[in-house]
Scaffold this motif. Structure first.
Motif, PDB file in Angstrom:
ATOM      1  N   GLN A  70      43.023  32.485 -18.759  1.00 36.59           N
ATOM      2  CA  GLN A  70      44.774  32.172 -19.425  1.00 36.59           C
ATOM      3  C   GLN A  70      45.222  30.995 -20.739  1.00 36.59           C
ATOM      4  N   ASN A  71      46.282  31.758 -20.899  1.00 34.57           N
ATOM      5  CA  ASN A  71      46.964  30.832 -22.514  1.00 34.57           C
ATOM      6  C   ASN A  71      45.726  30.239 -23.756  1.00 34.57           C
ATOM      7  N   GLN A  72      44.744  31.316 -23.437  1.00 34.80           N
ATOM      8  CA  GLN A  72      44.004  32.010 -24.487  1.00 34.80           C
ATOM      9  C   GLN A  72      44.432  32.150 -25.109  1.00 34.80           C
ATOM     10  N   SER A  73      44.193  31.665 -26.146  1.00 33.77           N
ATOM     11  CA  SER A  73      44.971  32.335 -28.169  1.00 33.77           C
ATOM     12  C   SER A  73      44.325  33.754 -28.447  1.00 33.77           C
ATOM     13  N   CYS A  74      45.440  34.226 -28.893  1.00 35.41           N
ATOM     14  CA  CYS A  74      45.025  35.792 -29.331  1.00 35.41           C
ATOM     15  C   CYS A  74      43.993  35.885 -30.389  1.00 35.41           C
TER      16      CYS A  74
END
Length: 269
Positions: free
Chosen positions: A106-110
């Protein structure tokens, strides 16, 4: 049919669409696939499939760009690219082998989700400003829009943009030469053949695709004729045997003409 020809790539080099070009010794080679007709261009998956075949000792994949130096090499090749009609190329982006994976956390940058299809861990990126935009765009092209007006990030030329994977574009393949001897002995594969200035190289170059296909075509044509040739040989042998037997039979039969003359000579006058 695409022909692969190894030639040297230097300043002002003429690069032909569909031909392999080798910028230098111990370096990867490339094939620029440019289609003047938009209808002939391919999706990302089709480009991956077109590149992901081995040609002899070559490992082929959709282009991975591992450094700024390699980026500049590709830009130079595109500047010298010519179509089959020997004319320069017009607007048309090129697929490269960068695509976005599903987020594992989760919240892993694109931007960190993008990786090379050939497994290269190279972190080099050359995104156009405000790219990648993510969303439904998960595959990457190298801009090639020389006639477009510059945008906020400058000219739409050679920088990268994420696009929908089903869009139709040109593409670039990357060829790495792997020596089977060094690979068998546990060594690292040698990359790239020796640079040449003509259609041959001092190192090992892959044979044209057409040679293999022509050989297979000859085999497919000749193979069905083998039974027919055998039948002709058997029939010819049988005919020869019959003629030989007939000739022997005639040699054993008395000559009726001579016999008749002999009988007349035996009668009294």
């Amino acid at each position: 049919m695409v022909t692969l020809v190894a030639v040297a790539a230097g300043d002002g080099a003429r690069v032909v669409s569909g031909h392999m070009v080798c910028p230098g010794a111990d370096r990867p080679c490339y094939k620029m696939a440019y289609f003047p007709s938009v209808a002939s261009r391919v999706s990302f998956s089709e480009a991956v499939q077109a590149c992901s075949t081995d040609q002899g000792n070559w490992t082929v994949s959709l282009l991975s760009i591992e450094s700024e130096e390699e980026q500049r090499t590709i830009e130079s090749l595109l500047q010298g690219l010519r179509s089959d009609s020997d004319s320069g190329i017009t607007d048309g982006d090129f697929w490269i082998g960068l695509t976005r994976a599903e987020a594992s956390e989760q919240n892993q940058s694109c931007p960190k989700l993008y990786g090379w299809t050939d497994g290269s861990p190279a972190p080099y990126r050359n995104w156009y400003e405000d790219e990648p935009s993510c969303g439904g765009e998960a595959c990457v092209v190298m801009y090639h829009q020389p006639t477009a007006l510059p945008g906020l990030g400058g000219a739409y030329l050679h920088q990268w943009n994420d696009d929908r994977c089903n869009m139709k574009h040109n593409f670039i393949c990357k060829y790495k030469y792997s020596d089977p001897e060094t690979t068998t002995r546990g060594g690292s594969p040698r990359l790239g053949p020796t640079t040449a200035s003509s259609s041959t190289t001092e190192g090992k170059a892959p044979p044209p695709i057409g040679d293999t296909q022509s050989l297979m075509l000859v085999v497919y044509i000749l193979l069905p004729t083998v039974p027919l040739l055998l039948m002709i040989l058997v029939a010819s042998g049988s005919c020869c045997c019959q003629r030989l037997h007939s000739s022997k039979s005639r040699s054993k039969t008395p000559d009726q003409t001579n016999l008749w003359i002999s009988q007349n000579q035996d009668q009294p006058a």
